[in-house]
Scaffold this active site. Sequence first.
Site, PDB file in Angstrom:
ATOM      1  N   GLU A 112      -5.156  75.974  46.328  1.00 41.48           N
ATOM      2  CA  GLU A 112      -5.402  77.468  46.410  1.00 41.48           C
ATOM      3  C   GLU A 112      -4.259  77.768  45.268  1.00 41.48           C
ATOM      4  OE1 GLU A 112      -7.894  78.434  47.616  1.00 41.48           O
ATOM      5  OE2 GLU A 112      -8.396  77.385  49.612  1.00 41.48           O
ATOM      6  N   CYS A 150      -3.553  87.071  45.760  1.00 44.58           N
ATOM      7  CA  CYS A 150      -4.337  86.205  44.588  1.00 44.58           C
ATOM      8  C   CYS A 150      -5.599  86.864  44.312  1.00 44.58           C
ATOM      9  CB  CYS A 150      -4.177  84.772  45.058  1.00 44.58           C
ATOM     10  SG  CYS A 150      -5.310  84.717  46.815  1.00 44.58           S
ATOM     11  N   GLU A 177      -2.375  85.418  34.328  1.00 43.04           N
ATOM     12  CA  GLU A 177      -1.916  86.072  35.843  1.00 43.04           C
ATOM     13  C   GLU A 177      -0.479  86.766  35.992  1.00 43.04           C
ATOM     14  OE1 GLU A 177      -0.862  83.571  39.016  1.00 43.04           O
ATOM     15  OE2 GLU A 177      -2.515  84.772  40.421  1.00 43.04           O
TER      16      GLU A 177
HETATM   17  P1  NAD Z   1       4.686  79.071  43.356  1.00 46.49           P
HETATM   18  O1  NAD Z   1       3.639  77.801  42.803  1.00 46.49           O
HETATM   19  O2  NAD Z   1       5.927  78.927  42.487  1.00 46.49           O
HETATM   20  O3  NAD Z   1       5.377  78.197  44.887  1.00 46.49           O
HETATM   21  C1  NAD Z   1       4.362  77.998  45.912  1.00 46.49           C
HETATM   22  C2  NAD Z   1       5.138  77.250  46.690  1.00 46.49           C
HETATM   23  O4  NAD Z   1       5.348  75.795  46.108  1.00 46.49           O
HETATM   24  C3  NAD Z   1       6.673  77.654  47.207  1.00 46.49           C
HETATM   25  O5  NAD Z   1       6.837  77.106  48.715  1.00 46.49           O
HETATM   26  C4  NAD Z   1       7.430  76.717  46.430  1.00 46.49           C
HETATM   27  O6  NAD Z   1       8.743  76.379  46.859  1.00 46.49           O
HETATM   28  C5  NAD Z   1       6.521  75.416  46.077  1.00 46.49           C
HETATM   29  N1  NAD Z   1       6.916  74.484  45.094  1.00 46.49           N
HETATM   30  C6  NAD Z   1       7.256  74.802  43.862  1.00 46.49           C
HETATM   31  N2  NAD Z   1       7.501  73.682  43.227  1.00 46.49           N
HETATM   32  C7  NAD Z   1       7.046  72.733  43.924  1.00 46.49           C
HETATM   33  C8  NAD Z   1       6.789  71.371  43.584  1.00 46.49           C
HETATM   34  N3  NAD Z   1       7.153  70.701  42.366  1.00 46.49           N
HETATM   35  N4  NAD Z   1       6.279  70.637  44.474  1.00 46.49           N
HETATM   36  C9  NAD Z   1       5.949  70.965  45.740  1.00 46.49           C
HETATM   37  N5  NAD Z   1       6.078  72.178  46.094  1.00 46.49           N
HETATM   38  C10 NAD Z   1       6.648  73.072  45.259  1.00 46.49           C
HETATM   39  O7  NAD Z   1       3.913  80.002  43.574  1.00 46.49           O
HETATM   40  P2  NAD Z   1       4.692  81.399  44.089  1.00 46.49           P
HETATM   41  O8  NAD Z   1       5.365  82.135  43.090  1.00 46.49           O
HETATM   42  O9  NAD Z   1       5.117  81.369  45.385  1.00 46.49           O
HETATM   43  O10 NAD Z   1       3.213  82.386  44.433  1.00 46.49           O
HETATM   44  C11 NAD Z   1       2.364  83.063  43.577  1.00 46.49           C
HETATM   45  C12 NAD Z   1       1.265  82.141  42.948  1.00 46.49           C
HETATM   46  O11 NAD Z   1       0.429  81.918  44.290  1.00 46.49           O
HETATM   47  C13 NAD Z   1       0.344  83.138  42.210  1.00 46.49           C
HETATM   48  O12 NAD Z   1      -0.127  82.035  41.421  1.00 46.49           O
HETATM   49  C14 NAD Z   1      -0.920  83.340  43.062  1.00 46.49           C
HETATM   50  O13 NAD Z   1      -2.174  83.643  42.391  1.00 46.49           O
HETATM   51  C15 NAD Z   1      -0.919  81.953  44.046  1.00 46.49           C
HETATM   52  N6  NAD Z   1      -1.593  82.505  45.240  1.00 46.49           N
HETATM   53  C16 NAD Z   1      -2.788  81.827  45.531  1.00 46.49           C
HETATM   54  C17 NAD Z   1      -3.569  82.195  46.731  1.00 46.49           C
HETATM   55  C18 NAD Z   1      -4.811  81.514  46.719  1.00 46.49           C
HETATM   56  O14 NAD Z   1      -5.411  81.467  48.107  1.00 46.49           O
HETATM   57  N7  NAD Z   1      -5.665  80.994  45.932  1.00 46.49           N
HETATM   58  C19 NAD Z   1      -3.104  82.620  47.761  1.00 46.49           C
HETATM   59  C20 NAD Z   1      -1.855  83.311  47.533  1.00 46.49           C
HETATM   60  C21 NAD Z   1      -1.183  83.171  46.268  1.00 46.49           C
END
Ligand code: NAD
Length: 480
Positions: free
Chosen positions: A247, A281, A383
């Site tokens: 997601e 999101c 975004e």
């Molecule tokens: P992010 O991708 O930076 O981090 C998300 C999670 O992934 C965190 O727990 C982070 O520690 C982990 N992570 C980072 N690098 C990783 C790796 N290499 N391997 C595994 N895990 C890793 O996102 P964010 O900044 O925390 O959140 C914002 C983003 O989330 C926005 O793009 C938003 O649109 C998206 N989002 C999407 C939905 C949806 O349902 N589509 C819902 C909420 C947020």
Amino acid sequence: MTLHNFIGGAPAPAASGQTFDNPNPATGQRLAKVARSGPADVDAAAQAARRAFEGPWRGWSANQRADLLDRIADAIEARLDELAALESADQGKPVSLAATVDIPRAVANFRFFAGAARHQQLPSHPMAQALNYTARRPVGVFGLITPWNLPLYLLTWKTAPALAMGNTVVAKPSELTPMTAGALAEIIHGCGAPEGVFNVVHGFGAEAGQALVAHPGVKGISFTGGTVTGQRVAATAAPMFKKLSLELGGKNATVIFADADLDRAIATAGAAAFRNQGEICLCGSRILVERPVYDRVLMGLTEYASSLTVGPPDHPDTTIGSLVSLDHRAKVEGYVALAREEGGTVHCGGTRPALPAPYDQGAFLSPAVVSGLPISCRTATEEIFGPVVTVHPFDTEAEALEMANGVRYGLSASVWTNNLRRGHRFSEALDVGMVWVNTWMLRDLRVPFGGVKDSGVGREGGDWSLEFYSENKNICIHLG
Ligand code: NAD
């Protein structure tokens, strides 16, 4: 306070002994030191989860698991005020929002999936000489990786169906918002889950998150986060043939036709742009408006944004709290500057409000309404994930569709019209996973949730979640 991992039913410091600071983004003050985990911690958690999966948890019936989920829902509800305060302090959102949306939704997630699991209906396919029936088996250990914008809401959206279907869990919450995941672990075990059924490993994505995705004992990954991170997760998990749900990001359009109920459209488009500081999101960060009503909508949105109260998250009148971090505010401010460079007019906001100490150290930003930008510019296509919305006029339905679909993302859209046929037609033609007509973010937990294009792969919600967190097995019995 030190927030430890939660492994095998008990708090556990990181194997390295290292921690990192977790600040309250509204004040800069430290909320907790948090375990900084790596592959050794992930391995310990995955092994604890595997032992639970093969041990006592396997003997629990679907009804027993559903009863556990109901007890968890009750326990979260009993601690609603405390959890709302914790979520707000960790994330920056108004405590009133956490108390009315985030925490109640966590309760609803557990209640809903308790019921959904109890009432599952599985198909059978009779033949003349045999009966096929479909069974759903748990997958094993699931890794659940969540972002910082809706910490408990999204973690419970994954945990509830994963446990309902008989899996065990290793959760890796965002390093920016780890607090309520720690509380959830205690609640789940306090409600009687066997040790190792739900584990939490804290830490950074490149260290703990990557190790979780790569762990051979983890059979499925549900990831919510940014699109670039999602690509890395997919690159690691796909060659290991893990079940994978992604997601990802969005740049959702709110499309307002001239025949819409404009007062409702403006108020809802404003809420869709700025709720949770624009850090959802599903936020509608591009507002496309049919030209005859463009000036009125632009003025209405500017008035709406200016009427929001940016302030201390724990104040009851606050409608816009702090962004999640100073780094994130710098990123969002960078987009406001970019909007000006790209020729946009900033009608309001995009500035730091003057707040008394300790909030003068917080990551506050007033909500910004921008117009005059080409639809294909960076501000209007990337975004931002903050309180910035761009407004664009269109002349025809075909042009509106091209503008709405002209981004790499395809998560959701909100369409405003009183023309029923156009509502249907336009919704069908949008390249997104979810469309709201004359509303926004009205959620029924039975419906499929997810996006297309760079917004993700797969669907969760209702039966789609039960399916994702299980393996379908066909059993063919000869009747002779
Ligand atoms: P992010 O991708 O930076 O981090 C998300 C999670 O992934 C965190 O727990 C982070 O520690 C982990 N992570 C980072 N690098 C990783 C790796 N290499 N391997 C595994 N895990 C890793 O996102 P964010 O900044 O925390 O959140 C914002 C983003 O989330 C926005 O793009 C938003 O649109 C998206 N989002 C999407 C939905 C949806 O349902 N589509 C819902 C909420 C947020």
